[in-house]
Design a protein around this motif. Sequence first.
Motif, PDB file in Angstrom:
ATOM      1  N   SER A 133       0.832  -1.209   0.000  1.00 57.09           N
ATOM      2  CA  SER A 133       0.000   0.000   0.000  1.00 57.09           C
ATOM      3  C   SER A 133       0.861   1.251   0.000  1.00 57.09           C
ATOM      4  O   SER A 133       0.396   2.329  -0.378  1.00 57.09           O
ATOM      5  N   GLN A 134       2.141   1.106   0.422  1.00 55.96           N
ATOM      6  CA  GLN A 134       3.032   2.264   0.428  1.00 55.96           C
ATOM      7  C   GLN A 134       4.481   1.798   0.318  1.00 55.96           C
ATOM      8  O   GLN A 134       4.884   0.807   0.922  1.00 55.96           O
ATOM      9  N   LEU A 135       5.256   2.561  -0.474  1.00 53.58           N
ATOM     10  CA  LEU A 135       6.694   2.343  -0.602  1.00 53.58           C
ATOM     11  C   LEU A 135       7.400   3.640  -0.226  1.00 53.58           C
ATOM     12  O   LEU A 135       7.131   4.678  -0.828  1.00 53.58           O
ATOM     13  N   THR A 145       4.735  -0.780   3.464  1.00 55.00           N
ATOM     14  CA  THR A 145       3.508  -1.108   4.175  1.00 55.00           C
ATOM     15  C   THR A 145       2.653  -1.955   3.244  1.00 55.00           C
ATOM     16  O   THR A 145       2.469  -1.604   2.071  1.00 55.00           O
ATOM     17  N   PHE A 146       2.158  -3.084   3.765  1.00 52.63           N
ATOM     18  CA  PHE A 146       1.387  -4.005   2.947  1.00 52.63           C
ATOM     19  C   PHE A 146      -0.115  -3.784   3.112  1.00 52.63           C
ATOM     20  O   PHE A 146      -0.563  -3.114   4.047  1.00 52.63           O
ATOM     21  N   ALA A 151       4.176  -4.620   7.804  1.00 52.56           N
ATOM     22  CA  ALA A 151       5.220  -3.770   7.234  1.00 52.56           C
ATOM     23  C   ALA A 151       6.545  -4.526   7.195  1.00 52.56           C
ATOM     24  O   ALA A 151       6.738  -5.534   7.884  1.00 52.56           O
ATOM     25  N   GLY A 152       7.461  -4.031   6.389  1.00 53.11           N
ATOM     26  CA  GLY A 152       8.794  -4.614   6.306  1.00 53.11           C
ATOM     27  C   GLY A 152       9.758  -3.615   5.706  1.00 53.11           C
ATOM     28  O   GLY A 152       9.349  -2.593   5.127  1.00 53.11           O
ATOM     29  N   SER A 165       1.333  -2.178 -14.183  1.00 49.71           N
ATOM     30  CA  SER A 165       2.056  -2.261 -12.920  1.00 49.71           C
ATOM     31  C   SER A 165       1.628  -1.202 -11.909  1.00 49.71           C
ATOM     32  O   SER A 165       1.741   0.006 -12.147  1.00 49.71           O
ATOM     33  N   ALA A 166       1.179  -1.668 -10.740  1.00 43.68           N
ATOM     34  CA  ALA A 166       0.875  -0.743  -9.649  1.00 43.68           C
ATOM     35  C   ALA A 166       2.159  -0.152  -9.082  1.00 43.68           C
ATOM     36  O   ALA A 166       2.161   0.989  -8.611  1.00 43.68           O
ATOM     37  N   THR A 167       3.245  -0.912  -9.139  1.00 36.86           N
ATOM     38  CA  THR A 167       4.529  -0.392  -8.668  1.00 36.86           C
ATOM     39  C   THR A 167       4.973   0.780  -9.534  1.00 36.86           C
ATOM     40  O   THR A 167       5.435   1.812  -9.026  1.00 36.86           O
TER      41      THR A 167
END
Length: 376
Positions: A133-135, A145-146, A151-152, A165-167
Motif C-alpha cells: 500500500s506504500q513504498l 507497508t502491505f 510492514a517490512g 504495474s501498480a509499482t
Amino acid sequence: MPAVSNVLVIGAGAAGTAVSILLAEGGVSVDLVDVKPDVSALGSGITLQGNALRVLRELGVWDEVGEHGYAFDTLGLRAPDPNGTLVAELEDVRTGGADLPATVGMYRPELAKILVDRATEVGVKVRFGLTFSQLVDDGAGVNVTFSDGSAGRYDVVVGADGVRSATRKALGIELEPRGTGMGIWRVFAPRPPSVTRTDLVYGGPCYIAGYCPTGEGTLYAYLVEDWQDRSGLTAEESLAVMRGLSEAYHGPWDDVRAGMTDPSRVNYTAFETHVLDAPWNRGRVVLIGDAVHTCPPTLAQGAAQALEDAAVLAELLLASDAVTDELWNQFVERRLPRAKAIVEASLQLSQWLLNHERGDVPGLMAQVAHLLSSPA
C-alpha cells in the motif's frame, strides 16, 4: 557479499518468480507477494523459445517444463486453401543452444505452478492475496507497508507486476500500453494427432491462424483479427465467433476445430505495447518484465524477455557489493536495447500484416534469432 541481503518482489509471474528463485539460491532472503488469491494464471497456452528455456534451466525447472510441455524444432507454414496445404516446413533456430529444443509449448497455469513451487523450495516466502500500500525509499532501504497492515524493510524492491504495474504507478512513472490495432482469440483444446508443432496460416478472414501443442493431449489455438470490442459477448457467443472464423482454415485446423467445444476455454485480448526508456529504477525500486516492456505476441517473446530481465538483475545484485547507480546503469544497458529490439521487431511484423504489405519476414526473423542466440 551480495549487494542485498533481503528483497521484496511484487508480482508472481514469470519475471517475479524467476528473480526470486535466483536471488534466494544466492543466499538472499526474498519475500514474493502477489495481489491474486492463488497461483492460477490466466490464459491458455504459452510458447517458450530457446532463450526462455535457457533461463528456465538456470532456475532448475527445465526437467519439469520438458515433462509437462511439448517440444518441437520445426515451424510449418500453411495456405488458407481448402486443404490447408503445407507450403513450407522450416527448421527453427535453437536460440537456447544445441542441447535445448527450439520451442516448447505448455499450459500457462502449469508453468506458473512449477515456478512458484520452485520458489518455495529454495526458501522464498510466497504470499498471495497481498500487495503493497506504500513504498518509502530513504536511500538506504525501502520501508514497505502491505495491504494487510503489516510492514517490512528491504534493501531493494522489484516491481514485476505486469503491464499495468501498480509499482510503476506508485513511482510516478507515466507509461500506458497502447493498442496496435489487433486482437487475438485463444482457445485451449484437445491436441489431435495431426498437430505436432506450430503451424501458421497467413491470410483468410484473420491475419494469422495458428496453433501450438502444449502437451501429449492438449494445445492452444489462436486467431488474430482487427481489434474490436468483444466484451459484450457471452462465453458461448465467443466460442461461436472463434469457431466461425476458424472455418476458413483446413488441414489440421479441421481437427482442432472439432475439439473447440468448451466456452470457458476461450479468451480474447488486444495486442498492446510499451517500452520504458532508462532508467528502470527509481532509487532502490526497480521494474522488470511487462512493467517495462510489452510486445505483441507475434514473436512469442513476452515471457522470454521477462525471464531474461530476471536473470540479468539477479546476476548483477549477487555479483555487486553495493546498490549503486552503476549497478542500475549496467542492468538497463544490458536489457533495454535487447528488449526494445524485440518489441520493435514484433511491431514491425504486426504492421506489415495490418498494411497487407509483404515485408522481409525471413530477414527479420533471422536477425531476431541471431540476437537471441547469445545469452542476455
